[in-house]
Design an enzyme around this catalytic site. Structure first.
Site, short mmCIF file in Angstrom:
data_model
loop_
_atom_site.label_atom_id
_atom_site.label_comp_id
_atom_site.label_asym_id
_atom_site.label_seq_id
_atom_site.Cartn_x
_atom_site.Cartn_y
_atom_site.Cartn_z
N GLY A 240 0.58 -1.12 0.29
CA GLY A 240 -0.06 0.08 0.09
C GLY A 240 0.92 1.60 -0.28
O GLY A 240 0.39 2.12 0.42
N PRO A 276 4.71 -4.37 -1.35
CA PRO A 276 4.61 -3.30 -2.01
C PRO A 276 3.78 -3.49 -3.54
O PRO A 276 5.09 -4.71 -3.83
CB PRO A 276 5.55 -2.33 -1.87
CG PRO A 276 6.76 -3.20 -1.78
CD PRO A 276 6.32 -4.32 -0.81
N GLY A 277 3.06 -3.71 -4.14
CA GLY A 277 2.69 -3.38 -5.39
C GLY A 277 2.67 -2.57 -6.43
O GLY A 277 3.97 -2.28 -7.21
N TYR A 318 -12.32 4.10 -8.84
CA TYR A 318 -11.79 4.70 -7.70
C TYR A 318 -12.13 6.34 -7.98
O TYR A 318 -11.33 7.39 -7.05
CB TYR A 318 -10.30 4.83 -7.76
CG TYR A 318 -10.33 3.10 -7.47
CD1 TYR A 318 -10.91 2.40 -7.00
CD2 TYR A 318 -9.40 2.38 -8.06
CE1 TYR A 318 -10.22 0.48 -7.06
CE2 TYR A 318 -9.33 1.32 -8.22
CZ TYR A 318 -9.66 0.52 -7.58
OH TYR A 318 -9.56 -0.75 -7.95
N CYS A 346 -18.92 2.97 -24.10
CA CYS A 346 -19.99 3.28 -23.66
C CYS A 346 -20.89 3.06 -23.31
O CYS A 346 -21.74 2.53 -22.43
CB CYS A 346 -21.68 2.19 -25.33
SG CYS A 346 -21.11 2.48 -26.48
N GLU A 347 -19.86 3.60 -22.13
CA GLU A 347 -20.60 4.16 -20.88
C GLU A 347 -19.97 5.82 -20.32
O GLU A 347 -19.02 5.82 -20.45
CB GLU A 347 -19.89 3.22 -19.70
CG GLU A 347 -20.19 1.92 -19.70
CD GLU A 347 -20.39 0.79 -18.29
OE1 GLU A 347 -20.68 1.90 -17.42
OE2 GLU A 347 -20.22 -0.28 -18.52
N TYR A 374 -1.47 -1.56 -12.17
CA TYR A 374 -2.58 -1.73 -12.03
C TYR A 374 -3.50 -1.08 -12.94
O TYR A 374 -4.63 -1.17 -13.56
CB TYR A 374 -3.52 -0.91 -10.83
CG TYR A 374 -3.36 -1.72 -9.78
CD1 TYR A 374 -3.91 -3.63 -8.72
CD2 TYR A 374 -2.28 -1.09 -8.80
CE1 TYR A 374 -2.73 -3.59 -7.78
CE2 TYR A 374 -1.82 -2.26 -7.40
CZ TYR A 374 -2.83 -2.95 -6.98
OH TYR A 374 -1.94 -4.00 -6.35
N1 LLP Z 1 -0.89 -7.20 -0.71
C1 LLP Z 1 -2.31 -7.49 -0.34
C2 LLP Z 1 -2.64 -8.39 0.39
C3 LLP Z 1 -2.97 -7.09 -0.94
O1 LLP Z 1 -4.35 -6.76 -0.81
C4 LLP Z 1 -2.64 -5.68 -1.60
C5 LLP Z 1 -3.54 -4.43 -3.19
C6 LLP Z 1 -0.85 -5.17 -1.68
C7 LLP Z 1 -0.19 -5.98 -0.75
C8 LLP Z 1 -0.25 -4.23 -2.65
O2 LLP Z 1 -1.30 -3.44 -2.72
P1 LLP Z 1 -0.01 -1.70 -3.36
O3 LLP Z 1 0.91 -1.90 -2.39
O4 LLP Z 1 -0.30 -1.90 -5.07
O5 LLP Z 1 -1.38 -0.84 -3.13
N2 LLP Z 1 -6.97 -1.83 -8.10
C9 LLP Z 1 -6.53 -0.92 -7.18
C10 LLP Z 1 -5.30 -1.84 -5.75
C11 LLP Z 1 -5.96 -2.27 -5.08
C12 LLP Z 1 -4.69 -3.30 -4.46
C13 LLP Z 1 -5.50 -4.41 -3.46
N3 LLP Z 1 -4.64 -5.13 -2.77
C14 LLP Z 1 -6.20 0.59 -7.38
O6 LLP Z 1 -5.95 0.54 -8.81
O7 LLP Z 1 -5.46 1.38 -6.47
#
Ligand code: LLP
Length: 419
Positions: A240, A276-277, A318, A346-347, A374
């Site tokens: 996150g 981290p993602g 979002y 078409c939205e 994402y």
């Molecule tokens: N770990 C777990 C268990 C998670 O569920 C997530 C994200 C992460 C790590 C990584 O989160 P990050 O570092 O990427 O924020 N589609 C949404 C984000 C949903 C993420 C769900 N889980 C967006 O585009 O903001």
């Protein structure tokens, strides 16, 4: 700025991408196009690993599963967190060693658990994170007795939008005050190796209170579990870590987050893990798209582009802001105007938001920033629209990581009509 920050700046802004190079890629591969710079992913990983030298870093693959991204991170020594059997399969295929792979099962369909149990058999060292006692029962039913981590619901959520504040959502994890009881039971059937929680997406440097609270609760739990004689290897406090989506947003002060994390965790007999993602991939990617329509309307200008909510779903879902830059030659000399950028779906939800752009013209090439996280992962074939191609840059060389889909790809899963 320190010398290290000059070499590896905490953010790559949309303005930093070389326009000429991006125009060349659009000419060669067509648009819409996902462009991903693997070298930038490497830099982001190194910055994260430097800020958390004592921790294990697990990349949340859901942000971007493009194979060169997985390979780059595997090569750097990162672990990977997977959210499904599909991600698990991809990550192992990409060569990430199973000892560095975690699969976080959230209400897992039987098909996912079947695959996970089989892969765990074939690749020892894999860890399965369960967020419900039911998931543990279902793993035992499949003869699984390997490494298990328990996902706990910390009761603390955070995030850039209510739809991503997982930590406060009862869907995720075992309720905090039931964790010890579930762990005790799990220890009879599995090798319990860790604790996990995730607050949500978008930790910002301005307010670390939710993060601190989650980490401190996890520290308390780890100590309590230790006192009960259960030896765990790691405490995973989730991902996150936020990135600046707007040009004047500051980058996250990772050292401050790391410091707050250490302080809140306290002394524990286990390794800290983070997941981290977006932080690793967001600013490593842009989407290139072309203006196909410029329409003067009573309230302003609507600019129609090829990339819409099927290419980048975040603004529609979002209300997320993604900066847009015109790459048209000579754009610098045009006056800026405020326009609404919208896609071909078409939205009404299919908008990329309001932007100030050099007076747009049909045929202009635009770059949409921070699309490395994402973007492709949330793309869809809605409106029977084939998904765009992905190109990866490595050491200055571009290669196709995913070809552009065709309409035949969209219909390929249907049985053929009988003659
Ligand atoms: N770990 C777990 C268990 C998670 O569920 C997530 C994200 C992460 C790590 C990584 O989160 P990050 O570092 O990427 O924020 N589609 C949404 C984000 C949903 C993420 C769900 N889980 C967006 O585009 O903001």
């Amino acid at each position: 700025m320190s010398a290290a920050q000059v070499r590896n700046p905490p953010v790559r802004r949309l303005a930093d991408w070389p326009a000429e190079r991006l125009r060349g890629l659009a000419d060669e591969y067509g648009t819409p196009l996902y462009v991903l710079d693997a070298d930038r992913v490497r830099e982001n990983y190194r910055r994260m690993a430097d800020a958390f030298p004592e921790a294990e870093v697990y990349y949340a693959a859901k942000a971007n599963t493009t194979r060169p991204v997985l390979r780059t991170l595997a090569d750097e020594g990162a672990g990977v967190e997977c959210a499904s059997a599909g991600e698990l399969t991809r990550v192992l295929d990409a060569g990430v060693p199973a000892e560095r792979v975690h699969y976080t099962a959230v209400n897992p369909p039987a098909r996912d658990l079947d695959v996970a149990a089989r892969l765990a058999d074939e690749h020892s060292g894999l860890t399965i994170t369960a967020g419900a006692a039911d998931t543990l029962d279902r793993l035992a039913e499949r003869g699984y007795s390997g490494r298990v981590c328990l996902r706990v619901n910390p009761g603390v959520g955070a995030g850039h939008h209510e739809k991503v504040a997982t930590g406060a959502d009862a869907k995720f994890g075992v309720p905090y005050d039931r964790a010890v009881e579930v762990l005790d039971a799990a220890a009879e059937d599995f090798e319990v190796v860790g604790l996990h929680a995730h607050a949500g997406s978008g930790i910002s440097g301005e307010d670390l209170s939710a993060h601190r609270e989650l980490v401190s609760r996890m520290g308390d739990l780890a100590r309590e579990v230790g006192e009960r004689g259960l030896d765990i290897e790691f405490v995973d406090v989730g991902g996150g870590f936020g990135v600046p989506y707007r040009p004047d947003d500051d980058p996250l002060d990772l050292d401050a987050v790391a410091e707050a994390t250490r302080e809140a965790l306290g002394e524990v007999e286990a390794t800290l893990a983070v997941e981290p993602g977006r932080y690793l991939v967001a600013d490593a990617g842009v989407v290139l798209t072309e203006v196909n329509t410029v329409k003067e309307v009573p309230k302003g200008v609507v600019v129609g582009v090829g990339a819409g909510m099927t290419t980048l779903a975040r603004p529609a879902i979002y209300d997320a802001h993604h900066q847009i830059r015109s790459l048209a030659s000579g754009a610098e000399t045009r006056p800026e105007r405020e326009v609404v950028v919208s896609g071909p779906v078409c939205e009404s939800a299919d908008t990329l938001g309001d932007h100030w752009l050099p007076d747009p013209e049909r045929g202009d090439l635009l770059a949409i920033g921070n699309s490395g996280a994402y973007g492709y992962e949330m793309a869809s074939q809605y409106n029977s629209r084939p998904r765009p191609a992905s190109v990866v840059l490595e050491g200055g060389t571009a290669s196709l990581a995913r070809r552009r889909e065709t309409i035949a790809d969209v219909t390929a899963v249907e049985p053929e009509d009988e003659a």
